[in-house]
Design an enzyme around this catalytic site. Structure first.
Site, short mmCIF file in Angstrom:
data_model
loop_
_atom_site.label_atom_id
_atom_site.label_comp_id
_atom_site.label_asym_id
_atom_site.label_seq_id
_atom_site.Cartn_x
_atom_site.Cartn_y
_atom_site.Cartn_z
N VAL A 194 -39.06 -46.38 16.88
CA VAL A 194 -38.19 -45.80 17.92
C VAL A 194 -37.83 -44.34 17.66
CG1 VAL A 194 -37.09 -47.93 18.73
CG2 VAL A 194 -36.06 -46.66 16.81
N ASN A 254 -31.31 -50.83 21.18
CA ASN A 254 -30.90 -51.98 20.35
C ASN A 254 -31.46 -51.93 18.94
OD1 ASN A 254 -30.12 -54.99 20.00
ND2 ASN A 254 -32.33 -54.97 19.61
N SER A 289 -21.42 -51.37 17.21
CA SER A 289 -20.87 -52.39 16.32
C SER A 289 -19.38 -52.14 16.11
CB SER A 289 -21.58 -52.28 14.97
OG SER A 289 -20.88 -52.99 13.96
N TYR A 297 -24.18 -46.66 8.32
CA TYR A 297 -24.21 -47.50 9.52
C TYR A 297 -22.95 -47.27 10.37
CZ TYR A 297 -24.78 -51.91 12.16
OH TYR A 297 -24.94 -52.86 13.15
N ALA A 345 -21.12 -44.54 10.51
CA ALA A 345 -21.24 -43.21 11.14
C ALA A 345 -22.20 -43.29 12.33
CB ALA A 345 -21.74 -42.19 10.12
N LYS A 381 -22.97 -45.92 14.12
CA LYS A 381 -22.44 -46.73 15.23
C LYS A 381 -21.28 -46.02 15.93
CE LYS A 381 -25.27 -50.17 15.30
NZ LYS A 381 -26.38 -50.06 16.27
N ILE A 416 -23.09 -61.47 14.77
CA ILE A 416 -23.97 -62.29 15.59
C ILE A 416 -25.02 -62.91 14.67
CG2 ILE A 416 -25.32 -62.33 17.74
CD1 ILE A 416 -22.52 -60.94 18.01
#
Ligand code: NAD
Length: 256
Positions: free
Chosen positions: A64, A90, A148, A161, A163, A165, A194
């Site tokens: 991506v 995603n 998140s 992670y 930072a 999100k 999840i």
């Protein structure tokens, strides 16, 4: 299929869809009458996961955060299905370490996937949607960024992670403000815990009780419990919602 959240005749790009939330989301999009362009680094797994959906899904394997792959993929999606009406950013990774032990590489890898990746797709899909707006389609599409509660509260061992999100929330608001003039909406969903391969470790024996104690509803969610809200935000029924975030987290964001 008509009804609330219908995606009849809409095509949605879902990045990171070989497993977990992305895979469940493709299934939900199909069940609501839509088509999907499924993207993942893991091509073999992606093709296996998407095989039940036949020609309703176009599977594209790549990174991506690779600008050439992103541009080519959006072109392929448009030529295959005629138009792209939705994008779900995603794809995600974690590289967990306490701050004093986190390497620059771990920091860069996480920001690259979540922020650079989301930016590249938003830009490429946005250019396509703006063209459709200028050609007369006044509601050319919607974008959903998958963030998140780590982006709302921070997460221990995950400065990279958290930072990334939080950054997705800023991206969402900037995108919503810039693209509103073209009828394009952009929103964020913030997940709690999840049940997917990403959360295997935190759901395991070592962390399980502590994690559950922080979730007011007292359990984690299945991917199928988060996909209806994402599809709603993509649909015309959410036509007046933009720049918003909604936590789908069993109440984690309000727990102390
Ligand atoms: P997952 O690890 O189960 O699946 C992620 C998918 O993304 C994998 O198929 C992986 O191959 C793909 N991917 C990773 N890097 C990629 C890249 N560079 N290019 C293309 N594909 C790539 O994760 P998940 O739990 O389904 O999470 C989906 C999203 O939701 C992520 O953005 C994640 O950060 C976010 N999220 C998940 C949870 C949770 O509890 N599961 C909580 C908060 C946020």
């Amino acid at each position: 299929m008509q009804g609330l959240g219908s995606l009849e005749n809409k095509t949605v790009i879902v990045t990171g869809s070989a497993q977990g939330i992305g895979a469940a989301l493709v299934g939900k999009i199909i069940s609501l009458g839509g088509r999907a362009v499924a993207v993942d680094l893991n091509g073999d797994k992606l093709r296996e996961t998407m095989s039940p959906y036949g020609d309703r899904v176009l599977s594209l394997a790549g990174d991506v955060a690779d600008p050439d792959f992103v541009a080519e993929s959006v072109e392929k999606a448009v030529s295959h299905f005629g138009a792209v009406h939705g994008l779900c950013n995603n794809a995600g990774i974690t590289r967990t370490a306490m701050i004093e032990k986190m390497s620059l590489d771990q920091w860069n890898q996480v920001l690259n996937v979540h922020l650079t990746g989301a930016f590249l797709w938003t830009k490429a899909v946005g250019i396509h949607m703006i063209e459709r707006f200028k050609a007369g389609d006044k509601t050319p599409g919607a974008i959903v960024n998958h963030s998140s509660v780590a982006g709302l509260k921070g997460s221990i061992g995950q400065i990279n992670y958290s930072a990334a999100k939080s950054g997705q929330l800023g991206m969402t608001m900037a995108t919503a403000r810039e693209f509103a003039r073209y009828g394009i909406r952009c929103n964020t969903v913030c997940f709690g815990v999840i049940e997917t391969p990403m959360t295997e470790t935190i759901r395991g024996d070592k962390f399980r009780d502590g994690m559950l104690a922080g979730i007011p509803l007292g359990r984690w969610a299945q991917p199928d419990e988060v996909t209806p809200m994402i599809c709603f935000l993509l649909s015309d029924d959410a036509g007046y919602i933009t720049g918003q975030y909604i936590a789908i987290d069993g109440g984690v964001h309000i727990s102390v």
